[in-house]
Design a protein around this motif. Structure first.
Motif, PDB file in Angstrom:
ATOM      1  N   GLY A  18       0.781  -1.221   0.000  1.00 13.46           N
ATOM      2  CA  GLY A  18       0.000   0.000   0.000  1.00 13.46           C
ATOM      3  C   GLY A  18       0.813   1.272   0.000  1.00 13.46           C
ATOM      4  O   GLY A  18       1.851   1.373  -0.664  1.00 13.46           O
ATOM      5  N   ILE A  19       0.346   2.257   0.756  1.00 13.93           N
ATOM      6  CA  ILE A  19       1.029   3.542   0.820  1.00 13.93           C
ATOM      7  C   ILE A  19       2.443   3.387   1.359  1.00 13.93           C
ATOM      8  O   ILE A  19       3.382   4.035   0.878  1.00 13.93           O
ATOM      9  CB  ILE A  19       0.211   4.528   1.684  1.00 13.93           C
ATOM     10  N   GLY A  22       4.699   2.349  -1.337  1.00 15.76           N
ATOM     11  CA  GLY A  22       4.954   3.494  -2.211  1.00 15.76           C
ATOM     12  C   GLY A  22       5.986   4.430  -1.626  1.00 15.76           C
ATOM     13  O   GLY A  22       6.879   4.918  -2.333  1.00 15.76           O
ATOM     14  N   THR A 141       1.625   8.962   8.599  1.00 12.29           N
ATOM     15  CA  THR A 141       0.526   8.805   7.641  1.00 12.29           C
ATOM     16  C   THR A 141      -0.788   8.855   8.409  1.00 12.29           C
ATOM     17  O   THR A 141      -1.155   7.910   9.097  1.00 12.29           O
ATOM     18  CB  THR A 141       0.625   7.480   6.872  1.00 12.29           C
ATOM     19  N   ILE A 190      -6.903   6.439  -1.892  1.00 11.07           N
ATOM     20  CA  ILE A 190      -5.718   6.061  -2.662  1.00 11.07           C
ATOM     21  C   ILE A 190      -5.836   4.606  -3.091  1.00 11.07           C
ATOM     22  O   ILE A 190      -6.273   3.749  -2.318  1.00 11.07           O
ATOM     23  CB  ILE A 190      -4.435   6.243  -1.811  1.00 11.07           C
ATOM     24  N   THR A 192      -4.955   1.181  -3.305  1.00 11.46           N
ATOM     25  CA  THR A 192      -4.095   0.217  -2.612  1.00 11.46           C
ATOM     26  C   THR A 192      -4.790  -1.138  -2.611  1.00 11.46           C
ATOM     27  O   THR A 192      -5.991  -1.239  -2.887  1.00 11.46           O
ATOM     28  CB  THR A 192      -3.829   0.628  -1.148  1.00 11.46           C
ATOM     29  N   VAL A 218      -0.320   5.682  -4.824  1.00 12.84           N
ATOM     30  CA  VAL A 218       0.533   5.675  -3.632  1.00 12.84           C
ATOM     31  C   VAL A 218       1.693   6.655  -3.781  1.00 12.84           C
ATOM     32  O   VAL A 218       2.165   7.238  -2.797  1.00 12.84           O
ATOM     33  CB  VAL A 218       1.059   4.256  -3.319  1.00 12.84           C
TER      34      VAL A 218
END
Length: 256
Positions: A18-19, A22, A141, A190, A192, A218
């Motif tokens: 996921g993020i 990234g 985050t 986003i 993901t 991401v």
């Protein structure tokens, strides 16, 4: 965006997908040695190996952000192996959907423990090593959900993300004397793996609420985190950047 992170040691919790993945990828592209920290060592190793296959430097480590002993062990092992921790990206988080009328204390505690207490644990455990670094950076985050918006089924998630920002602002005052900045990125919707699990109908509905007409990538979050980790952002602390494609701007659904 070019930021020279050569020689910097970056820890990304929740970095295997996921993020977080990234963020790990973008920071590695800028020359950092990225330590991918995740609950599953196999998943963290997979991401680290993917980065190394691309010619970047990366390694993996297991961590359970719900347990301070695990987070402390992670920080000490990273510092011992690589000699420093320069940047912490506290990204680990979960967002299971549970309606308020069905919420149990276990549901609530799990989300707050991972998302909020896990952030505090990561910052506290890495702090001794961040103090020894020049221009140390912390990026959290968070989310638009909680601090700005709400979403049915995510009362616990929204509370955890709003709490992260309260923690960040007070922590910024404590960290400033050590020249450590702490800021947060606030993603909207986003693309993901986890979000895809909510189904096509959810994704379509969310895309319709965004002026750009699409979900974010991401990398959109990662580059904002990269800026906040740069030398040039050294006078920014206790602040947030919303990355949502304009989702929170319209006063009504007919505005775009």
């Amino acid at each position: 965006m070019q930021v020279d992170l050569k020689g910097k040691i970056v820890v990304v919790t929740g970095g295997s997908k996921g993020i977080g993945k990234g963020i790990a990828s973008v920071f590695a592209m800028q020359g950092a040695h990225v330590v991918v920290a995740g609950r599953s060592l196999d998943a963290a190793n997979k991401t680290a190996e993917e980065l190394k296959d691309k010619g970047y430097t990366s390694s993996a480590i297991s961590v359970d952000v719900e347990k301070y002993e695990s987070v402390e062990k992670m920080a000490s092992e990273v510092a011992e192996q690589f000699g420093a921790i320069d940047i912490l990206c506290s990204n680990a988080g979960i967002f299971p959907s549970v309606k308020l009328e069905d919420m149990t204390t276990d549901n609530w505690d799990q989300v707050l423990n991972i998302n909020t207490r896990g952030t505090m644990f990561a910052v506290k455990a890495c702090l001794p090593y961040l103090k020894q670094s020049q221009n140390a950076r912390i990026v959290i985050t968070s989310s638009i959900t909680g601090p700005i918006t709400g979403y049915a089924g995510w009362t616990h998630y929204a509370a955890s993300k709003a709490a992260q920002l309260g923690f960040m602002r007070s922590a910024a005052l404590e960290l400033a004397p050590y020249n450590i900045t702490i800021n947060a990125v606030m993603p909207g919707n986003i693309e993901t793996e986890s979000l895809e699990g909510l189904g096509d109908e959810y994704l379509k509905k969310m895309a319709q609420t965004i002026p750009f007409g699409r979900l974010g990538k991401v990398e959109d979050i990662a580059y904002a985190a990269l800026f906040l980790s740069s030398k040039e952002a050294g006078y920014i602390t206790g602040q947030t950047i919303v990355i949502d494609g304009g989702q929170t701007l319209p006063e009504d659904s007919d505005a775009f």
